[in-house]
Design an enzyme around this catalytic site. Structure first.
Site, short mmCIF file in Angstrom:
data_model
loop_
_atom_site.label_atom_id
_atom_site.label_comp_id
_atom_site.label_asym_id
_atom_site.label_seq_id
_atom_site.Cartn_x
_atom_site.Cartn_y
_atom_site.Cartn_z
CE LYS A 1 47.49 38.63 52.18
NZ LYS A 1 46.16 38.20 53.83
CG ASP B 1 39.19 33.71 44.19
OD1 ASP B 1 37.99 34.75 44.28
OD2 ASP B 1 39.54 32.70 45.00
CG HIS C 1 45.42 38.73 45.73
ND1 HIS C 1 43.85 40.14 46.76
CD2 HIS C 1 44.51 37.49 46.26
CE1 HIS C 1 43.16 39.91 46.49
NE2 HIS C 1 43.11 38.75 46.67
#
Ligand code: BG6
Length: 519
Positions: free
Chosen positions: A210, A263, A268
């Site tokens: 990103k 997750d 992240h």
């Protein structure tokens, strides 16, 4: 085969400064899968239109589900057309440039084979040997469930496909999840390192693709303005939010054994955390950057079970309304147990024990089916040292914030106080706001373009080294252990479409602070 198609204006501008990747054959294991169709191939198409791929590029799909190359190409074409006509995917375009698409599909071939069958790898080896000599570098992309990672790498080693001949490279891209806890991540690293050398491994975290995530380093290290403020002397605390408006959708089976912590956090959220907290690297060289990122994660104060009980909150969504739509509780999702204790939300207060951050809490939160899709890093500065507005209407001064908006509405805002015009002294909060879209004509981007391109030019800065991955798992392991041994008491504990569980608000209220609203 055609020459490069004419690139659209924005892409052409970008291409002026960027070199074309090295000729290579890119092999996608899991060619028929969702990831390939939704992200990898659209990103390759964007790289074609940006003229980043060399004539000597070849794309080889490996899967057992499709029969022929025509079948594969057709399924890719219909997916691309669906993106244009129906939208809803990460790839956005109002049309497909047919010249660019043909450029890519002309270079596409297919090997049908089962990933667990050694014969498939022998066939692939012969197939690559028959390709024209310009594509003598090989990039293996593992777009497959994680249980195949070790098998594929070992099988490539068995048929001697990853030894690097003089002047040629062999690289392997491994998707998330890389392990499901510290022991399994270590075991996977040890297993693949039997066959590959570390420099050949590109462990992917798509958050690093990103633009706004990459921009954190530019903001911090290309500007003299902010760096002097970036420490405990000036910063009160940091909030990192990754709020999603999607539920678990059709991923119940995967999610049941994964949960929000695994997750999202060691991967992240820790990317956002480490880029925010890291010390300046001595250069932008991959090793220098990854050293500093690993140090930041290694400096997270280890949790004791008592601290974990106090400083982490888990949540699970109940029925509710998300973006105007009524949705069901997590426990009623397909492939989810009606008694499930899997968390769909986590909030966590952590401390980074080093000179720069001692005493500055970092509050992290992420969850499914929240009020708004919103990812940001919010930095709260200390109040001004004292209120010199005695005898005025100003009783309390509002704090200064710097907000890095990662997605959507990408940009950076600074919030500070200004005097409201008029004869009396009254202060108001105002914002200086930089929005990406008002400065840059953004080229179409799925977030995978930079990552794929970087693999082809051998720049591993945006990929995870073994120690980065293990540091992330090490930091969350006490929480994983605690949560497996103690069942949550009040699940479900937040309504879908809300800000998350009340306990997450209490976590900050205890410190006299509050989450920034998800409005
Ligand atoms: C994935 C997670 O890695 O990241 C998903 O498995 C999550 O559960 C997704 O929704 C978020 O990524 P993005 O790019 O949509 O913000």
């Amino acid at each position: 085969m055609q020459d490069h198609p004419t690139a659209p204006r924005d892409a052409a501008k970008k291409a002026e400064t960027a070199a074309v990747a090295q000729p290579c054959a890119m092999v996608i294991f899991g060619a028929g899968g969702d990831l390939t169709k939704r992200l990898v191939v659209p990103a390759l198409y964007n790289l074609v239109t940006a003229q980043r791929l060399p004539d000597g590029f070849r794309l080889i799909g490996v899967d057992r589900s499709l029969g022929t190359v025509e079948e594969w190409r057709d399924s890719l074409s219909s997916m691309m057309n669906e993106f244009v006509t129906k939208g809803g995917g990460e790839f956005e375009a109002d049309h497909i440039d047919q010249t660019a698409w043909r450029w890519l599909t002309d270079r596409t071939t297919y090997v049908k084979g089962d990933l667990t069958d050694p014969q498939a790898y022998r066939q692939l080896k012969e197939h690559l040997a028959r390709l024209d000599k310009t594509a003598s570098n090989h990039l293996f992309y593992l777009a497959v469930p994680d249980r195949f990672f070790g098998t594929i790498v070992a099988a490539l080693g068995e048929v001697d496909m990853v030894t690097e001949p003089d002047g040629q490279w062999r690289r392997v891209v491994i998707e998330k999840p890389f392990g499901h806890d510290l022991p399994s991540a270590k075991a996977l690293n040890a297993e693949i390192l039997k066959t590959l050398q570390e420099h050949q491994i590109y462990r992917m975290d798509h958050f690093l693709g990103k633009e706004t995530v990459q921009n954190i380093m530019a903001l911090r290290f290309a500007n003299g303005l902010f760096e002097p403020l970036w420490n405990r002397q000036h910063i009160d605390h940091v909030q990192i939010t990754v709020a999603e408006t999607v539920g678990v959708e059709r991923r119940g089976k995967f999610y049941e054994v994964t949960g929000a912590l695994r997750d999202m956090v060691p991967n992240h959220l820790f990317q956002l955390l480490s880029l925010t907290a890291m010390e300046p690297p001595i250069s932008f060289d991959a090793e220098a950057v990854r050293d500093k990122k690993a140090e930041a994660i290694q400096a997270i104060r280890p949790m004791t079970p008592r601290r974990a009980m106090k400083d982490a909150v888990r949540g699970q969504y109940d029925v509710g309304t998300v973006l105007g739509k009524q949705v069901q509780a997590y426990r009623h999702e397909p492939d989810v147990s009606p008694q499930s204790n899997t968390e769909t939300y986590i909030a966590w207060k952590l401390q980074i024990d080093n000179w720069r951050w001692a005493g500055v809490p970092f509050y992290l939160r992420t969850g499914k089916y929240l009020k708004r899709r919103w990812t940001e890093i919010a930095i709260r500065f200390h109040q001004a040292p004292y209120t010199l507005f005695r005898g005025t209407h100003v009783e309390r001064m509002n704090p200064n914030w710097m907000i890095l908006r990662i997605q959507p509405d990408e940009g950076i805002a600074l919030q500070f106080a200004a005097k409201r015009p008029g004869p009396t002294v009254t202060l108001d909060n105002v914002r200086m706001d930089f929005a990406y879209e008002s400065y840059f004509a953004a080229a179409p981007n799925t977030g995978y373009e930079t990552l794929l391109y970087d693999c082809m030019i051998g720049d591993a800065t945006l990929f995870q080294r073994a120690d980065n991955i293990e540091a992330g798992w090490r930091a969350v392991q006490p929480l994983l252990d605690l949560w497996v041994s103690s069942a949550p008491q009040h699940f479900p504990n937040y309504a879908a479409g809300s800000d998350g569980p009340a306990a997450a608000d209490a976590l900050l209220a205890r410190d006299g602070r509050a989450w920034r609203p998800l409005e």
